[in-house]
Write a protein that holds these residues in place. Structure first.
Motif, short mmCIF file in Angstrom:
data_model
loop_
_atom_site.label_atom_id
_atom_site.label_comp_id
_atom_site.label_asym_id
_atom_site.label_seq_id
_atom_site.Cartn_x
_atom_site.Cartn_y
_atom_site.Cartn_z
N LEU A 1 -10.57 4.73 -8.92
CA LEU A 1 -10.18 5.21 -7.59
C LEU A 1 -8.72 5.66 -7.59
O LEU A 1 -8.37 6.65 -6.96
N GLY A 2 -7.87 4.92 -8.28
CA GLY A 2 -6.46 5.28 -8.36
C GLY A 2 -6.26 6.61 -9.06
O GLY A 2 -5.42 7.42 -8.66
N ALA B 1 -5.38 1.87 -3.76
CA ALA B 1 -6.27 1.56 -4.88
C ALA B 1 -5.70 0.42 -5.74
O ALA B 1 -6.44 -0.48 -6.16
N ARG B 2 -4.41 0.44 -5.99
CA ARG B 2 -3.80 -0.62 -6.79
C ARG B 2 -3.77 -1.94 -6.05
O ARG B 2 -3.93 -3.01 -6.64
N SER C 1 0.83 -1.20 0.00
CA SER C 1 0.00 0.00 0.00
C SER C 1 0.87 1.25 0.00
O SER C 1 0.56 2.24 -0.68
N LYS C 2 1.96 1.22 0.78
CA LYS C 2 2.87 2.37 0.80
C LYS C 2 3.60 2.54 -0.52
O LYS C 2 3.88 3.65 -0.95
N PRO D 1 -8.33 -4.76 3.52
CA PRO D 1 -7.56 -3.74 4.25
C PRO D 1 -7.33 -2.48 3.43
O PRO D 1 -7.36 -1.37 3.97
N ALA D 2 -7.08 -2.63 2.12
CA ALA D 2 -6.83 -1.47 1.28
C ALA D 2 -8.07 -0.58 1.19
O ALA D 2 -7.98 0.65 1.32
N MET D 3 -9.23 -1.17 0.98
CA MET D 3 -10.46 -0.38 0.89
C MET D 3 -10.82 0.25 2.23
O MET D 3 -11.26 1.40 2.29
#
Length: 400
Positions: A389-390, A280-281, A274-275, A322-324
Protein backbone atom coordinates in the motif's frame (compact mmCIF):
# COMPACT_ATOMS: atom_id res chain seq x y z
CA UNK A 1 -14.95 22.54 1.08
CA UNK A 2 -11.90 22.06 -1.10
CA UNK A 3 -9.70 19.06 -0.48
CA UNK A 4 -6.67 21.34 -0.74
CA UNK A 5 -7.75 23.91 1.84
CA UNK A 6 -6.76 23.66 5.49
CA UNK A 7 -9.43 22.40 7.82
CA UNK A 8 -11.44 25.25 9.28
CA UNK A 9 -11.75 25.70 13.02
CA UNK A 10 -15.56 25.58 12.80
CA UNK A 11 -15.49 22.27 10.90
CA UNK A 12 -13.08 20.68 13.35
CA UNK A 13 -15.17 21.93 16.27
CA UNK A 14 -18.09 20.06 14.74
CA UNK A 15 -16.27 16.86 15.68
CA UNK A 16 -16.30 17.66 19.41
CA UNK A 17 -19.97 16.82 20.13
CA UNK A 18 -19.73 13.83 17.78
CA UNK A 19 -16.69 12.55 19.68
CA UNK A 20 -18.47 13.14 22.99
CA UNK A 21 -21.56 11.20 21.86
CA UNK A 22 -19.37 8.42 20.48
CA UNK A 23 -17.38 8.26 23.70
CA UNK A 24 -20.49 7.87 25.86
CA UNK A 25 -21.89 5.22 23.51
CA UNK A 26 -18.60 3.32 23.62
CA UNK A 27 -18.56 3.52 27.42
CA UNK A 28 -21.88 1.68 27.37
CA UNK A 29 -20.52 -0.92 24.96
CA UNK A 30 -17.30 -1.26 26.95
CA UNK A 31 -19.26 -1.97 30.13
CA UNK A 32 -20.86 -5.14 28.75
CA UNK A 33 -18.11 -6.52 26.46
CA UNK A 34 -15.94 -8.17 29.17
CA UNK A 35 -19.05 -9.54 30.89
CA UNK A 36 -20.82 -11.16 27.94
CA UNK A 37 -18.84 -14.45 27.76
CA UNK A 38 -19.34 -15.03 31.48
CA UNK A 39 -23.06 -14.22 31.20
CA UNK A 40 -23.41 -16.81 28.43
CA UNK A 41 -21.56 -19.44 30.48
CA UNK A 42 -23.72 -18.69 33.51
CA UNK A 43 -26.78 -19.29 31.29
CA UNK A 44 -25.42 -22.75 30.42
CA UNK A 45 -23.24 -22.10 27.36
CA UNK A 46 -19.83 -23.59 26.62
CA UNK A 47 -16.61 -21.94 25.47
CA UNK A 48 -17.69 -21.82 21.82
CA UNK A 49 -21.04 -20.19 22.64
CA UNK A 50 -19.33 -17.73 24.98
CA UNK A 51 -16.99 -16.64 22.15
CA UNK A 52 -19.76 -16.65 19.54
CA UNK A 53 -21.78 -14.03 21.45
CA UNK A 54 -19.51 -11.47 19.79
CA UNK A 55 -20.07 -13.08 16.38
CA UNK A 56 -23.84 -12.67 16.45
CA UNK A 57 -23.57 -8.92 17.08
CA UNK A 58 -21.20 -8.60 14.17
CA UNK A 59 -23.25 -10.80 11.84
CA UNK A 60 -26.21 -8.46 12.20
CA UNK A 61 -23.97 -5.42 11.90
CA UNK A 62 -22.60 -6.88 8.66
CA UNK A 63 -26.08 -7.04 7.19
CA UNK A 64 -27.10 -3.57 8.27
CA UNK A 65 -23.96 -1.39 7.96
CA UNK A 66 -24.23 -0.77 4.18
CA UNK A 67 -27.91 0.05 4.60
CA UNK A 68 -27.15 2.58 7.33
CA UNK A 69 -24.35 4.04 5.21
CA UNK A 70 -26.55 4.48 2.15
CA UNK A 71 -29.38 5.85 4.28
CA UNK A 72 -27.06 8.42 5.84
CA UNK A 73 -25.91 9.47 2.35
CA UNK A 74 -29.55 10.13 1.46
CA UNK A 75 -31.25 11.57 4.56
CA UNK A 76 -28.25 12.79 6.57
CA UNK A 77 -25.84 11.60 9.23
CA UNK A 78 -27.63 12.98 12.29
CA UNK A 79 -31.07 11.36 11.74
CA UNK A 80 -29.45 7.97 11.24
CA UNK A 81 -27.36 8.35 14.41
CA UNK A 82 -30.44 9.31 16.45
CA UNK A 83 -32.47 6.32 15.24
CA UNK A 84 -29.57 3.94 15.77
CA UNK A 85 -28.68 5.09 19.29
CA UNK A 86 -32.34 4.96 20.36
CA UNK A 87 -32.44 1.32 19.28
CA UNK A 88 -29.21 0.72 21.19
CA UNK A 89 -30.91 1.87 24.41
CA UNK A 90 -33.60 -0.76 23.82
CA UNK A 91 -30.98 -3.46 23.20
CA UNK A 92 -29.32 -2.86 26.58
CA UNK A 93 -32.64 -2.98 28.42
CA UNK A 94 -33.35 -6.26 26.66
CA UNK A 95 -29.94 -7.63 27.67
CA UNK A 96 -30.47 -6.59 31.30
CA UNK A 97 -33.62 -8.72 31.44
CA UNK A 98 -32.26 -11.68 29.45
CA UNK A 99 -32.09 -14.84 31.56
CA UNK A 100 -31.52 -17.50 28.88
CA UNK A 101 -28.89 -18.06 26.20
CA UNK A 102 -31.47 -17.38 23.50
CA UNK A 103 -32.51 -14.08 25.03
CA UNK A 104 -28.88 -12.95 25.40
CA UNK A 105 -28.12 -13.82 21.79
CA UNK A 106 -31.28 -12.13 20.47
CA UNK A 107 -30.55 -8.94 22.40
CA UNK A 108 -27.06 -8.75 20.92
CA UNK A 109 -28.39 -9.54 17.45
CA UNK A 110 -30.77 -6.58 17.72
CA UNK A 111 -27.92 -4.38 19.00
CA UNK A 112 -25.76 -5.36 16.02
CA UNK A 113 -28.46 -4.72 13.45
CA UNK A 114 -29.09 -1.23 14.81
CA UNK A 115 -25.42 -0.25 15.31
CA UNK A 116 -25.50 2.18 12.38
CA UNK A 117 -23.99 5.01 14.43
CA UNK A 118 -20.55 3.39 14.07
CA UNK A 119 -20.16 3.72 10.28
CA UNK A 120 -22.18 6.92 10.22
CA UNK A 121 -19.82 8.59 12.69
CA UNK A 122 -16.87 7.72 10.44
CA UNK A 123 -18.68 9.17 7.41
CA UNK A 124 -19.37 12.32 9.46
CA UNK A 125 -15.64 12.75 10.03
CA UNK A 126 -15.00 12.35 6.30
CA UNK A 127 -17.60 15.07 5.63
CA UNK A 128 -16.00 17.76 7.79
CA UNK A 129 -12.28 17.11 7.24
CA UNK A 130 -9.97 17.53 4.27
CA UNK A 131 -7.96 14.60 2.93
CA UNK A 132 -4.83 15.97 4.63
CA UNK A 133 -6.47 16.16 8.06
CA UNK A 134 -8.63 13.05 7.81
CA UNK A 135 -6.27 10.89 9.83
CA UNK A 136 -6.35 13.52 12.58
CA UNK A 137 -10.15 13.51 12.49
CA UNK A 138 -10.29 9.72 12.54
CA UNK A 139 -7.77 9.80 15.38
CA UNK A 140 -10.04 12.14 17.34
CA UNK A 141 -12.92 9.73 16.86
CA UNK A 142 -10.59 6.87 17.73
CA UNK A 143 -9.55 8.65 20.90
CA UNK A 144 -13.23 8.77 21.86
CA UNK A 145 -13.29 5.00 21.34
CA UNK A 146 -10.15 4.64 23.45
CA UNK A 147 -11.53 6.73 26.30
CA UNK A 148 -14.83 4.85 26.11
CA UNK A 149 -13.09 1.49 26.24
CA UNK A 150 -11.05 2.72 29.19
CA UNK A 151 -13.95 3.92 31.32
CA UNK A 152 -16.49 1.31 30.20
CA UNK A 153 -14.68 -1.88 31.22
CA UNK A 154 -13.64 -0.27 34.52
CA UNK A 155 -17.28 0.55 35.29
CA UNK A 156 -18.37 -2.91 34.21
CA UNK A 157 -15.68 -4.58 36.32
CA UNK A 158 -16.85 -2.65 39.39
CA UNK A 159 -20.58 -3.01 38.75
CA UNK A 160 -20.58 -6.74 38.03
CA UNK A 161 -19.30 -7.66 41.49
CA UNK A 162 -16.88 -10.38 42.48
CA UNK A 163 -17.91 -13.79 43.83
CA UNK A 164 -21.56 -13.43 42.83
CA UNK A 165 -21.60 -11.39 39.59
CA UNK A 166 -24.69 -9.33 38.73
CA UNK A 167 -24.88 -9.06 34.93
CA UNK A 168 -28.14 -7.05 34.85
CA UNK A 169 -26.91 -3.97 36.71
CA UNK A 170 -24.05 -3.18 34.25
CA UNK A 171 -26.51 -3.52 31.35
CA UNK A 172 -28.80 -0.90 32.89
CA UNK A 173 -25.80 1.42 33.25
CA UNK A 174 -25.03 0.85 29.55
CA UNK A 175 -28.60 1.82 28.68
CA UNK A 176 -28.16 5.03 30.67
CA UNK A 177 -24.95 5.80 28.77
CA UNK A 178 -26.77 5.34 25.47
CA UNK A 179 -29.48 7.74 26.64
CA UNK A 180 -26.81 10.37 27.34
CA UNK A 181 -25.33 9.72 23.90
CA UNK A 182 -28.76 10.16 22.36
CA UNK A 183 -29.24 13.52 24.07
CA UNK A 184 -25.83 14.79 22.96
CA UNK A 185 -26.51 13.72 19.38
CA UNK A 186 -29.98 15.27 19.33
CA UNK A 187 -29.01 18.58 20.93
CA UNK A 188 -25.40 19.27 19.96
CA UNK A 189 -24.41 17.37 16.82
CA UNK A 190 -25.05 19.46 13.70
CA UNK A 191 -25.68 17.94 10.30
CA UNK A 192 -22.54 18.41 8.15
CA UNK A 193 -22.59 19.94 4.68
CA UNK A 194 -22.28 17.18 2.09
CA UNK A 195 -21.81 17.05 -1.64
CA UNK A 196 -25.18 15.82 -2.92
CA UNK A 197 -25.42 13.85 -6.17
CA UNK A 198 -28.36 12.49 -8.13
CA UNK A 199 -29.36 8.90 -7.42
CA UNK A 200 -28.43 7.83 -10.96
CA UNK A 201 -24.95 9.25 -10.43
CA UNK A 202 -24.71 7.52 -7.06
CA UNK A 203 -25.59 4.15 -8.58
CA UNK A 204 -23.07 4.64 -11.37
CA UNK A 205 -20.31 5.66 -8.94
CA UNK A 206 -21.15 2.83 -6.52
CA UNK A 207 -20.71 0.31 -9.35
CA UNK A 208 -17.43 1.95 -10.32
CA UNK A 209 -16.15 1.86 -6.72
CA UNK A 210 -17.04 -1.84 -6.42
CA UNK A 211 -14.81 -2.58 -9.43
CA UNK A 212 -11.86 -0.52 -8.24
CA UNK A 213 -8.81 -2.61 -7.22
CA UNK A 214 -7.74 -0.01 -4.64
CA UNK A 215 -10.71 -0.90 -2.45
CA UNK A 216 -9.84 -4.60 -2.43
CA UNK A 217 -6.18 -3.84 -1.65
CA UNK A 218 -7.34 -1.91 1.40
CA UNK A 219 -10.12 -4.21 2.54
CA UNK A 220 -8.15 -7.50 2.55
CA UNK A 221 -5.50 -6.48 5.14
CA UNK A 222 -8.17 -4.54 7.06
CA UNK A 223 -10.23 -7.74 7.22
CA UNK A 224 -7.34 -10.00 8.26
CA UNK A 225 -6.14 -7.66 11.02
CA UNK A 226 -9.73 -7.41 12.30
CA UNK A 227 -10.03 -11.21 12.11
CA UNK A 228 -7.02 -11.73 14.37
CA UNK A 229 -7.92 -8.91 16.75
CA UNK A 230 -11.52 -10.05 17.21
CA UNK A 231 -10.36 -13.61 17.76
CA UNK A 232 -8.21 -12.37 20.64
CA UNK A 233 -10.98 -10.11 21.92
CA UNK A 234 -13.59 -12.87 21.78
CA UNK A 235 -11.55 -15.48 23.63
CA UNK A 236 -9.47 -13.35 26.01
CA UNK A 237 -11.88 -13.82 28.92
CA UNK A 238 -12.12 -17.57 28.32
CA UNK A 239 -8.35 -17.95 27.94
CA UNK A 240 -7.84 -15.89 31.12
CA UNK A 241 -10.25 -18.11 33.03
CA UNK A 242 -8.45 -21.29 31.88
CA UNK A 243 -4.82 -20.14 32.18
CA UNK A 244 -4.83 -17.47 34.91
CA UNK A 245 -8.05 -18.35 36.78
CA UNK A 246 -9.42 -14.80 36.45
CA UNK A 247 -13.03 -13.64 36.11
CA UNK A 248 -15.02 -10.75 34.60
CA UNK A 249 -13.73 -8.16 37.08
CA UNK A 250 -10.07 -8.87 36.24
CA UNK A 251 -10.73 -8.89 32.50
CA UNK A 252 -12.55 -5.58 32.83
CA UNK A 253 -9.62 -3.94 34.58
CA UNK A 254 -7.12 -5.18 31.98
CA UNK A 255 -9.35 -3.89 29.18
CA UNK A 256 -9.51 -0.54 30.95
CA UNK A 257 -5.70 -0.49 31.05
CA UNK A 258 -5.60 -1.23 27.31
CA UNK A 259 -8.12 1.55 26.76
CA UNK A 260 -5.78 4.08 28.38
CA UNK A 261 -2.98 3.08 25.99
CA UNK A 262 -5.34 3.18 23.01
CA UNK A 263 -6.60 6.66 23.90
CA UNK A 264 -3.05 7.98 24.17
CA UNK A 265 -2.11 6.49 20.80
CA UNK A 266 -5.19 7.66 18.90
CA UNK A 267 -5.51 10.99 20.64
CA UNK A 268 -1.90 12.14 20.45
CA UNK A 269 0.17 9.99 18.09
CA UNK A 270 -1.68 8.59 15.10
CA UNK A 271 -2.51 11.93 13.47
CA UNK A 272 1.03 13.29 13.79
CA UNK A 273 2.64 10.07 12.61
CA UNK A 274 0.29 9.77 9.63
CA UNK A 275 1.31 13.24 8.46
CA UNK A 276 4.99 12.51 9.00
CA UNK A 277 5.37 9.00 7.57
CA UNK A 278 2.03 8.31 5.86
CA UNK A 279 -1.02 6.22 6.77
CA UNK A 280 0.32 3.02 5.18
CA UNK A 281 3.41 2.97 7.41
CA UNK A 282 1.31 3.74 10.48
CA UNK A 283 -0.98 0.81 9.57
CA UNK A 284 2.13 -1.38 9.19
CA UNK A 285 3.30 -0.47 12.70
CA UNK A 286 -0.14 -1.39 14.00
CA UNK A 287 -0.13 -4.81 12.30
CA UNK A 288 3.39 -5.51 13.60
CA UNK A 289 2.34 -4.60 17.16
CA UNK A 290 -0.63 -6.97 16.85
CA UNK A 291 1.71 -9.76 15.75
CA UNK A 292 3.91 -9.18 18.80
CA UNK A 293 0.84 -9.08 21.03
CA UNK A 294 -0.60 -12.44 19.95
CA UNK A 295 2.72 -14.25 20.14
CA UNK A 296 3.46 -12.86 23.61
CA UNK A 297 -0.01 -13.85 24.85
CA UNK A 298 0.78 -17.49 24.16
CA UNK A 299 3.67 -17.34 26.68
CA UNK A 300 1.85 -15.59 29.54
CA UNK A 301 1.51 -17.74 32.65
CA UNK A 302 1.43 -15.09 35.40
CA UNK A 303 -1.31 -12.53 36.08
CA UNK A 304 0.73 -9.34 35.83
CA UNK A 305 2.58 -10.40 32.67
CA UNK A 306 -0.73 -9.95 30.84
CA UNK A 307 -0.13 -6.17 30.89
CA UNK A 308 2.52 -6.32 28.13
CA UNK A 309 0.46 -8.06 25.40
CA UNK A 310 -2.58 -5.96 26.36
CA UNK A 311 -0.54 -2.78 25.85
CA UNK A 312 0.69 -4.05 22.47
CA UNK A 313 -2.87 -4.95 21.50
CA UNK A 314 -4.03 -1.42 22.28
CA UNK A 315 -1.13 0.11 20.36
CA UNK A 316 -1.88 -2.14 17.40
CA UNK A 317 -5.49 -1.12 16.96
CA UNK A 318 -4.77 2.49 17.91
CA UNK A 319 -2.45 2.79 14.91
CA UNK A 320 -3.99 0.42 12.38
CA UNK A 321 -7.69 1.26 12.33
CA UNK A 322 -7.56 5.07 12.01
CA UNK A 323 -4.82 4.84 9.37
CA UNK A 324 -6.74 2.34 7.23
CA UNK A 325 -10.02 4.22 7.63
CA UNK A 326 -8.28 7.42 6.58
CA UNK A 327 -6.89 5.74 3.46
CA UNK A 328 -10.35 4.49 2.53
CA UNK A 329 -12.13 7.78 3.11
CA UNK A 330 -9.52 9.72 1.13
CA UNK A 331 -10.07 7.53 -1.92
CA UNK A 332 -13.87 7.37 -1.66
CA UNK A 333 -15.76 9.44 -4.28
CA UNK A 334 -17.67 12.47 -2.99
CA UNK A 335 -21.27 11.58 -2.14
CA UNK A 336 -20.39 7.94 -1.49
CA UNK A 337 -18.20 8.25 1.58
CA UNK A 338 -20.97 6.81 3.74
CA UNK A 339 -21.30 3.85 1.39
CA UNK A 340 -17.54 3.19 1.36
CA UNK A 341 -17.24 3.53 5.15
CA UNK A 342 -20.29 1.30 5.52
CA UNK A 343 -18.55 -1.28 3.34
CA UNK A 344 -15.45 -1.02 5.52
CA UNK A 345 -17.60 -1.46 8.60
CA UNK A 346 -19.19 -4.53 6.98
CA UNK A 347 -15.74 -5.93 6.29
CA UNK A 348 -14.84 -5.43 9.94
CA UNK A 349 -18.14 -7.02 10.94
CA UNK A 350 -17.42 -10.05 8.73
CA UNK A 351 -14.13 -10.45 10.58
CA UNK A 352 -15.98 -10.05 13.87
CA UNK A 353 -18.29 -12.89 12.85
CA UNK A 354 -15.53 -15.29 11.90
CA UNK A 355 -12.84 -14.19 14.38
CA UNK A 356 -14.46 -15.03 17.74
CA UNK A 357 -16.16 -18.17 16.38
CA UNK A 358 -12.97 -19.61 14.82
CA UNK A 359 -10.87 -18.61 17.83
CA UNK A 360 -13.43 -20.23 20.13
CA UNK A 361 -13.26 -23.47 18.13
CA UNK A 362 -9.46 -23.41 18.25
CA UNK A 363 -9.48 -22.82 22.02
CA UNK A 364 -12.02 -25.57 22.64
CA UNK A 365 -10.76 -28.25 20.25
CA UNK A 366 -7.02 -27.61 19.61
CA UNK A 367 -5.34 -25.82 22.52
CA UNK A 368 -6.14 -22.99 24.91
CA UNK A 369 -3.58 -20.76 23.12
CA UNK A 370 -3.97 -22.10 19.57
CA UNK A 371 -5.84 -18.99 18.38
CA UNK A 372 -2.80 -16.83 19.15
CA UNK A 373 -0.42 -18.93 17.03
CA UNK A 374 -2.93 -19.03 14.18
CA UNK A 375 -3.25 -15.24 14.35
CA UNK A 376 0.54 -14.86 14.19
CA UNK A 377 0.69 -16.88 10.96
CA UNK A 378 -2.18 -14.91 9.40
CA UNK A 379 -0.43 -11.60 10.08
CA UNK A 380 2.77 -12.52 8.20
CA UNK A 381 1.31 -11.90 4.68
CA UNK A 382 -0.62 -8.89 6.02
CA UNK A 383 2.64 -7.05 6.68
CA UNK A 384 3.63 -7.44 3.02
CA UNK A 385 0.19 -6.31 1.84
CA UNK A 386 0.43 -3.11 3.86
CA UNK A 387 3.97 -2.47 2.62
CA UNK A 388 2.56 -2.67 -0.92
CA UNK A 389 0.00 0.00 0.00
CA UNK A 390 2.86 2.37 0.80
CA UNK A 391 4.42 1.75 -2.62
CA UNK A 392 1.10 2.53 -4.32
CA UNK A 393 0.51 5.70 -2.29
CA UNK A 394 1.57 8.13 -5.03
CA UNK A 395 -0.81 6.58 -7.56
CA UNK A 396 -3.69 6.68 -5.08
CA UNK A 397 -3.09 10.35 -4.31
CA UNK A 398 -3.06 11.22 -8.01
CA UNK A 399 -6.42 9.50 -8.45
CA UNK A 400 -7.81 11.28 -5.30
Amino acid sequence: MSNDSPISESNFKALIPLAAATCVNIIGLGIVIPLLPFAVKEAGGGDFEAAAIFSVFSACSLLSAPLWGRLSDRIGRKPVMIISVLATVISYLWLANADTQLAIFLSRAFAGFTAGWLATSQAFVADVTTSEDRAKGMGMLGAAFGIGFTIGPAIGATAVGGDHPDFAFPSYISAGCAVVGLLITSLLVKEPARHRVHQADMAEKALKVAKEPWLLRLLVPFFLVSLVFTGVEGTLALWGAHVLDIGPRDIGYFLAFAGVINAIVQGGLVGRMSKKIGEARVAFIGALALMLSVISLSFVTQYYWLALPMALLAIAMGFHNPAMQSLMSRQAPEGLKGTVMGTAQSTSSLARIAGPALAGLALEHIDVSAQFWIGFVILIPVLFMILALGRNRATAEQRG
